[in-house]
Structure formats: C-alpha cells, structure tokens
Design a protein around this motif. Sequence first.
Motif, PDB file in Angstrom:
ATOM      1  N   ALA A 178      14.300  71.339  67.345  1.00 23.52           N
ATOM      2  CA  ALA A 178      14.593  71.810  68.701  1.00 23.52           C
ATOM      3  C   ALA A 178      13.664  72.969  69.060  1.00 23.52           C
ATOM      4  CB  ALA A 178      16.047  72.247  68.799  1.00 23.52           C
ATOM      5  N   GLY A 179      13.105  72.903  70.254  1.00 23.43           N
ATOM      6  CA  GLY A 179      12.209  73.949  70.727  1.00 23.43           C
ATOM      7  C   GLY A 179      10.763  73.767  70.339  1.00 23.43           C
ATOM      8  N   ALA A 180      10.442  72.688  69.629  1.00 24.11           N
ATOM      9  CA  ALA A 180       9.065  72.467  69.184  1.00 24.11           C
ATOM     10  C   ALA A 180       8.158  72.146  70.369  1.00 24.11           C
ATOM     11  CB  ALA A 180       9.017  71.332  68.167  1.00 24.11           C
ATOM     12  N   ARG A 181       6.906  72.551  70.241  1.00 26.87           N
ATOM     13  CA  ARG A 181       5.912  72.264  71.264  1.00 26.87           C
ATOM     14  C   ARG A 181       4.924  71.223  70.741  1.00 26.87           C
ATOM     15  NH1 ARG A 181       4.305  77.199  75.184  1.00 26.87           N
ATOM     16  NH2 ARG A 181       6.390  78.056  75.517  1.00 26.87           N
ATOM     17  N   LEU A 182       4.725  70.206  71.548  1.00 26.55           N
ATOM     18  CA  LEU A 182       3.826  69.113  71.183  1.00 26.55           C
ATOM     19  C   LEU A 182       2.673  69.082  72.172  1.00 26.55           C
ATOM     20  CD1 LEU A 182       4.796  65.497  70.189  1.00 26.55           C
ATOM     21  CD2 LEU A 182       3.102  65.868  71.972  1.00 26.55           C
ATOM     22  N   GLY A 183       1.468  68.942  71.652  1.00 27.96           N
ATOM     23  CA  GLY A 183       0.296  68.871  72.525  1.00 27.96           C
ATOM     24  C   GLY A 183      -0.661  67.784  72.098  1.00 27.96           C
ATOM     25  N   LEU A 184      -1.299  67.151  73.081  1.00 26.32           N
ATOM     26  CA  LEU A 184      -2.287  66.105  72.839  1.00 26.32           C
ATOM     27  C   LEU A 184      -3.658  66.582  73.292  1.00 26.32           C
ATOM     28  CD1 LEU A 184      -0.529  62.877  74.237  1.00 26.32           C
ATOM     29  CD2 LEU A 184      -0.461  63.779  71.907  1.00 26.32           C
ATOM     30  N   ALA A 185      -4.663  66.347  72.446  1.00 24.92           N
ATOM     31  CA  ALA A 185      -6.044  66.525  72.876  1.00 24.92           C
ATOM     32  C   ALA A 185      -6.525  65.220  73.509  1.00 24.92           C
ATOM     33  CB  ALA A 185      -6.909  66.917  71.686  1.00 24.92           C
ATOM     34  N   ALA A 186      -7.745  65.210  73.998  1.00 24.28           N
ATOM     35  CA  ALA A 186      -8.300  63.983  74.575  1.00 24.28           C
ATOM     36  C   ALA A 186      -8.616  62.998  73.461  1.00 24.28           C
ATOM     37  CB  ALA A 186      -9.559  64.300  75.373  1.00 24.28           C
ATOM     38  N   PRO A 187      -8.253  61.730  73.632  1.00 23.91           N
ATOM     39  CA  PRO A 187      -8.558  60.734  72.595  1.00 23.91           C
ATOM     40  C   PRO A 187     -10.053  60.432  72.569  1.00 23.91           C
ATOM     41  CG  PRO A 187      -7.614  59.666  74.517  1.00 23.91           C
ATOM     42  CD  PRO A 187      -7.538  61.136  74.782  1.00 23.91           C
ATOM     43  N   PRO A 188     -10.630  60.271  71.379  1.00 26.93           N
ATOM     44  CA  PRO A 188     -12.054  59.912  71.317  1.00 26.93           C
ATOM     45  C   PRO A 188     -12.322  58.485  71.773  1.00 26.93           C
ATOM     46  CG  PRO A 188     -11.097  59.941  69.125  1.00 26.93           C
ATOM     47  CD  PRO A 188     -10.053  60.480  70.055  1.00 26.93           C
ATOM     48  N   ASP A 189     -11.310  57.636  71.682  1.00 29.79           N
ATOM     49  CA  ASP A 189     -11.420  56.250  72.124  1.00 29.79           C
ATOM     50  C   ASP A 189     -10.133  55.889  72.857  1.00 29.79           C
ATOM     51  OD1 ASP A 189     -13.980  55.393  70.773  1.00 29.79           O
ATOM     52  OD2 ASP A 189     -12.809  55.983  69.017  1.00 29.79           O
ATOM     53  N   GLY A 190     -10.233  54.871  73.723  1.00 29.70           N
ATOM     54  CA  GLY A 190      -9.056  54.470  74.471  1.00 29.70           C
ATOM     55  C   GLY A 190      -8.742  55.422  75.604  1.00 29.70           C
ATOM     56  N   VAL A 191      -7.660  55.144  76.306  1.00 30.90           N
ATOM     57  CA  VAL A 191      -7.309  55.903  77.513  1.00 30.90           C
ATOM     58  C   VAL A 191      -5.884  56.434  77.460  1.00 30.90           C
ATOM     59  CG1 VAL A 191      -7.083  55.768  80.036  1.00 30.90           C
ATOM     60  CG2 VAL A 191      -8.910  54.504  78.882  1.00 30.90           C
ATOM     61  N   ARG A 192      -4.916  55.577  77.112  1.00 32.90           N
ATOM     62  CA  ARG A 192      -3.503  55.923  77.308  1.00 32.90           C
ATOM     63  C   ARG A 192      -2.747  56.032  75.985  1.00 32.90           C
ATOM     64  NH1 ARG A 192      -5.461  52.892  81.502  1.00 32.90           N
ATOM     65  NH2 ARG A 192      -5.129  53.888  83.525  1.00 32.90           N
ATOM     66  N   THR A 193      -2.058  57.163  75.823  1.00 35.13           N
ATOM     67  CA  THR A 193      -1.240  57.440  74.645  1.00 35.13           C
ATOM     68  C   THR A 193       0.223  57.447  75.068  1.00 35.13           C
ATOM     69  OG1 THR A 193      -3.015  58.798  73.708  1.00 35.13           O
ATOM     70  CG2 THR A 193      -0.801  59.103  72.796  1.00 35.13           C
ATOM     71  N   TYR A 194       1.094  56.915  74.209  1.00 33.40           N
ATOM     72  CA  TYR A 194       2.519  56.808  74.526  1.00 33.40           C
ATOM     73  C   TYR A 194       3.336  57.705  73.604  1.00 33.40           C
ATOM     74  CZ  TYR A 194       0.997  53.101  77.482  1.00 33.40           C
ATOM     75  OH  TYR A 194       0.338  52.409  78.483  1.00 33.40           O
ATOM     76  N   LEU A 195       4.213  58.500  74.222  1.00 33.97           N
ATOM     77  CA  LEU A 195       5.137  59.368  73.495  1.00 33.97           C
ATOM     78  C   LEU A 195       6.551  58.833  73.683  1.00 33.97           C
ATOM     79  CD1 LEU A 195       6.103  61.956  72.039  1.00 33.97           C
ATOM     80  CD2 LEU A 195       6.045  63.101  74.282  1.00 33.97           C
ATOM     81  N   ALA A 196       7.166  58.427  72.572  1.00 31.83           N
ATOM     82  CA  ALA A 196       8.561  57.987  72.595  1.00 31.83           C
ATOM     83  C   ALA A 196       9.416  59.009  71.877  1.00 31.83           C
ATOM     84  CB  ALA A 196       8.712  56.620  71.934  1.00 31.83           C
TER      85      ALA A 196
END
Length: 280
Positions: A97-115
């Motif tokens: 609880a309270g964790a921070r999640l961050g994504l950088a830009a992918p080197p390949d592809g376009v769309r990332t999914y967070l479930a």
Amino acid sequence: MTLRVLAPGPLATVQDQGRPGHAHLGVPRAGALDRPAAELANRLVGNPDDAAVVEATFGGLQVRIDRAGWCALTGAHAPAALDGRALPHAQAFWAPAGARLGLAAPPDGVRTYLALAGGIAVETVLGSRSTDVLAGVGPAPLRPGDVLPLGAPVTGPRPLDVALPPASGPLRLWPGPRADWCVDPLARLCAQGYRVGEASNRVGLRLEGPAVAWRRTGELASEGVVLGSVQVPPDGQPVIFLADHPTTGGYPVVAVLHADDVARCAQLRPGAEVGFTPAR
C-alpha cells in the motif's frame, strides 16, 4: 482501494474488451488495442480476461497504488520500477500500500498494460469501462490527480503463464467489399512495403508508401466498416482501422486485416515497416 495517477505519460486510458454490438448506435468497439497482452496481464493477477486495465502509450505512466495487491505489466516492455526497485515484465508482483510505480519509455513497441488484482472499477458505459478517444464514450484519458477505484480481487495470481513472443512477418489480408474501386488493391498492397505514419493512433494505423490508385471517380456513400478494415482515401495512402475507428466511412474498404493480426498493429511504432500477404 484506489489507484492514483501522478503522471499519465503521452496517453494513458482505461481499457477492457470494449463495447461490441453498438455500431448501429454509432458507437465503436474501443477496448485494449493489444487484447492478448491485456488478457495476459489480467490472468497473471487472477482477474477475468475482461477486467479493466490501464493502457499506457509510450510509457511515462506514474501511479500510486493505495491498496496492497498483485499487479502485472505486459505488452511493450517498458522499464518499470516500484519505489525504485526494478520490476519484472509479464510476471505478477506484489505492491505494498502506498507504493509508487513508474514506467520509462519502451525501447520497442508502443503500448504497455498495467493490471491490478480486482481490476479498474470505474463506472461502465454501454457495458464497458473502455475509453473511446474518437466517440468520447467512457472515462476520459487519464490526467494527473485522477483517482481510479479498484474492484475486489477474485483469486490469487497465477503461478505460471507465458507471454508469447511477438508475431513477425507480413500482415494477412482478406479481400474487401470495395476492391473494385481501386486498381488491383490486394495485389498492390501485398507487393509493396509501407511505413507506419506519425499520425497513427487508436483510431487507425496510417500507412505511408506507394499509393493505391482509385479506379473509379465520384463519391462512395458512407457505409459500415469493421475492425481491421483497410480503407484507401483519395491520396491512396492506406489506413487500417483499429479499436476506436468510426462505425461508418465514405472511402473504399479494399481489404480487411485477418482478425488474429489486428493486435499486432497496437505495437507498431511510427516509422516501422509493414508488409502484407493474402490471408489463407
């Protein structure tokens, strides 16, 4: 029991499997562009396939997870961190609880999914939680400060699931209903290479390359179009309709993409080379 958006990146939306069956009302299907990736993310955290996820375009997404639970990232492999700790891809991981999640830009592809376990539980519109960027149906694209409710987890994470390697090779085409409007369109598309244009989005993959010439002149009455339709406007540059495509169009549909190849378009970046082959 919420997910707080700190930064959405270039574009982040809530997506499930969309709202099919409403084209007669002028409402497109919408839904996750890379549906297999979204379904895999859901399976990894114990959700049903149709639970809502976050679709992040070109990374940049930053969120705070206010409820401890299982999460997963699939699709484009964007470098990701949870409170500074590197995260696995296509594996379930525990977020306190309270964790921070961050994504950088992918080197390949376009769309990332967070479930997240329990799924994104925003209100449904016409039976779906999906954002439709063309029709403006469903939740708006995510903005800093948005707070998304989470549903109750159904089961625990799956002990094992496999992300299939990205498919390669040309995209498969079936003949379209208006092929007679152009000069040998299927043969020309399959004989020539194209590039993905900068203007591509959730509505359509806009291709750049040798023009497909019109055979006929005049105007075609607007008529229904389906997911994966390959439409040729007067400039001859093909457009592949994706999840947020309009329900009708006034340019000839000369081909239709094989249903199993539509999801591949979700991960094609501007400048990527695209080839076609007849479907069999």
